[in-house]
Write a protein that holds these residues in place. Structure first.
Motif, PDB file in Angstrom:
ATOM      1  N   THR A 176      37.312  43.588  43.796  1.00  0.00           N
ATOM      2  CA  THR A 176      37.045  42.690  44.552  1.00  0.00           C
ATOM      3  C   THR A 176      36.250  41.144  44.798  1.00  0.00           C
ATOM      4  OG1 THR A 176      34.968  44.095  46.069  1.00  0.00           O
ATOM      5  CG2 THR A 176      37.459  44.859  46.345  1.00  0.00           C
ATOM      6  N   LYS A 187      41.335  44.126  39.654  1.00  0.00           N
ATOM      7  CA  LYS A 187      41.550  45.053  40.181  1.00  0.00           C
ATOM      8  C   LYS A 187      40.342  45.137  40.776  1.00  0.00           C
ATOM      9  CE  LYS A 187      45.520  46.939  39.072  1.00  0.00           C
ATOM     10  NZ  LYS A 187      46.073  46.217  38.057  1.00  0.00           N
ATOM     11  N   SER A 219      41.581  39.602  41.354  1.00  0.00           N
ATOM     12  CA  SER A 219      43.014  41.053  41.694  1.00  0.00           C
ATOM     13  C   SER A 219      43.448  41.218  40.889  1.00  0.00           C
ATOM     14  CB  SER A 219      43.932  40.109  41.764  1.00  0.00           C
ATOM     15  OG  SER A 219      43.999  39.149  43.595  1.00  0.00           O
ATOM     16  N   ASN A 220      43.645  40.473  39.349  1.00  0.00           N
ATOM     17  CA  ASN A 220      43.711  40.928  37.980  1.00  0.00           C
ATOM     18  C   ASN A 220      43.578  42.122  37.768  1.00  0.00           C
ATOM     19  OD1 ASN A 220      46.244  39.426  38.368  1.00  0.00           O
ATOM     20  ND2 ASN A 220      45.438  38.100  37.143  1.00  0.00           N
ATOM     21  N   ASN A 224      39.225  33.589  42.586  1.00  0.00           N
ATOM     22  CA  ASN A 224      40.136  35.166  42.980  1.00  0.00           C
ATOM     23  C   ASN A 224      41.313  36.113  42.639  1.00  0.00           C
ATOM     24  OD1 ASN A 224      37.982  34.516  45.130  1.00  0.00           O
ATOM     25  ND2 ASN A 224      38.968  32.989  46.375  1.00  0.00           N
ATOM     26  N   ASP A 225      42.040  35.466  42.048  1.00  0.00           N
ATOM     27  CA  ASP A 225      43.045  35.747  41.186  1.00  0.00           C
ATOM     28  C   ASP A 225      42.856  36.459  40.575  1.00  0.00           C
ATOM     29  OD1 ASP A 225      45.327  33.997  43.760  1.00  0.00           O
ATOM     30  OD2 ASP A 225      45.312  32.574  41.459  1.00  0.00           O
TER      31      ASP A 225
END
Length: 327
Positions: free
Chosen positions: A154, A152, A149-150, A145-146
């Motif tokens: 979903t 950008k 985020s990196n 999940n991290d």
């Protein structure tokens, strides 16, 4: 030597062997598919990549009397040096590269519950579909999940891209007889000997093996409706009375498909499947003990939870056991 004493001695010897590399050794519990392993990560001062070595295997080498602790540490240091020299370049972690390199794999959900808390996934009965990022043909990593985020992106976008690339894979469905023929030929058996063995086992084997080209994580064919439909149509040509297709997760790397007209009782089939899983397969490669079924009319895949093998199917289940030993 007990395990903890081995770990202390091995770590000290490894640190000494790698002193010039100025590495930091960090012991921890590392989660892999179906397993939690005791290991040491090797942190280099000039690299974001930290390879991991697993201690149980190293300890077993000493317990077997094959090597001393010093020799195991020396060999490990040499292997780490070779890995670092040959390591693939870490790809740019961008949305563009992700959309090109993401793909799906399937794992057992219950066995990997802790991992799934930090990994985008979709549920498929007792399985979970997760994304991996391909670095090269023989190297990849699970997307967290991290990392989403990196990137950008979903979780839904990551899964969508992974599915799109997975659907482009080539999946092959072969009769078990032909698979066994190929394995025996690769082992150097003469054609005449192979033909005689298969004749003795019975040429008309109502089981089929399905995987991808690489034979790695090929059970992901479960997630591709087009792949399952194609397999159904091929098997239907040999078994015109078939209505549904039973699917055994032989391992994370392949599926075994059986037409329903060869099966009288799914529970008997499940019992044999479980026996093979328990005796012939490593923990790391296990997928599911359940029997699935594919309905070509609804294009749905589900767990077959009810309905004795026919005589022909019972005879060839021994072939499944011998095939399982190849993993």
């Amino acid at each position: 030597m007990d395990y903890e004493q081995f770990v202390a001695d091995f770590t000290a010897e490894l640190q000494q062997n790698m002193e010039q590399d100025n590495v930091e050794l960090r012991r921890g519990t590392f989660r892999k598919v179906n397993e939690e392993l005791d290991g040491i990560s090797i942190k280099y001062p000039d690299s974001p990549v930290a390879p991991t070595i697993y201690l149980d295997d190293k300890y077993q080498m000493v317990e077997d009397g094959s090597y001393t602790v010093e020799r195991v540490a020396e060999r490990t240091a040499m292997q780490l040096k070779s890995i670092r020299e040959d390591a693939p370049e870490v790809p740019l972690l961008t949305e563009e590269s992700a959309r090109q390199n993401l793909y799906c794999v399937v794992i057992n959900a219950a066995e990997n519950e802790e991992m799934l808390r930090n990994v985008p996934h979709e549920r498929l009965e007792d399985l979970a579909v997760i994304p991996r990022f391909k670095v090269r043909e023989d190297a990849s990593f699970i997307v967290s999940n991290d990392l989403c985020s990196n990137l950008k992106m979903t979780s839904e976008e990551v899964m969508e891209a992974a599915h799109a690339n997975t659907n482009k894979q080539e999946f092959e469905c072969q009769n078990m007889t032909e698979v066994m023929r190929g394995i025996m030929k690769e082992q150097g058996m003469p054609d005449e000997y192979v033909d005689e063995l298969l004749r003795m086992q019975g040429q008309d084997c109502p089981m089929y093996v399905m995987s991808n080209e690489s034979r790695v994580e090929g059970a992901v064919a479960l997630t591709s409706t087009s792949a399952m439909e194609s397999a159904y149509e091929k098997i239907k040509e040999d078994h015109p009375d078939m209505e549904k297709l039973y699917v055994l997760g032989s391992s994370r790397h392949e599926l075994i498909l059986i037409p329903d007209d060869a099966v009288d009782n799914v529970e008997d089939l499940k019992a044999i499947h479980k026996e093979v899983q328990d005796t012939e397969l490593s923990q790391a490669d296990k997928l599911t003990e359940h029997i699935y079924k594919f309905d070509a009319q609804t294009k749905q895949l589900s767990i077959a939870d009810a309905p004795a093998l026919t005589e022909s199917a019972s005879e060839v289940m021994e072939v499944v056991k011998s095939h399982g030993r190849s993993h």
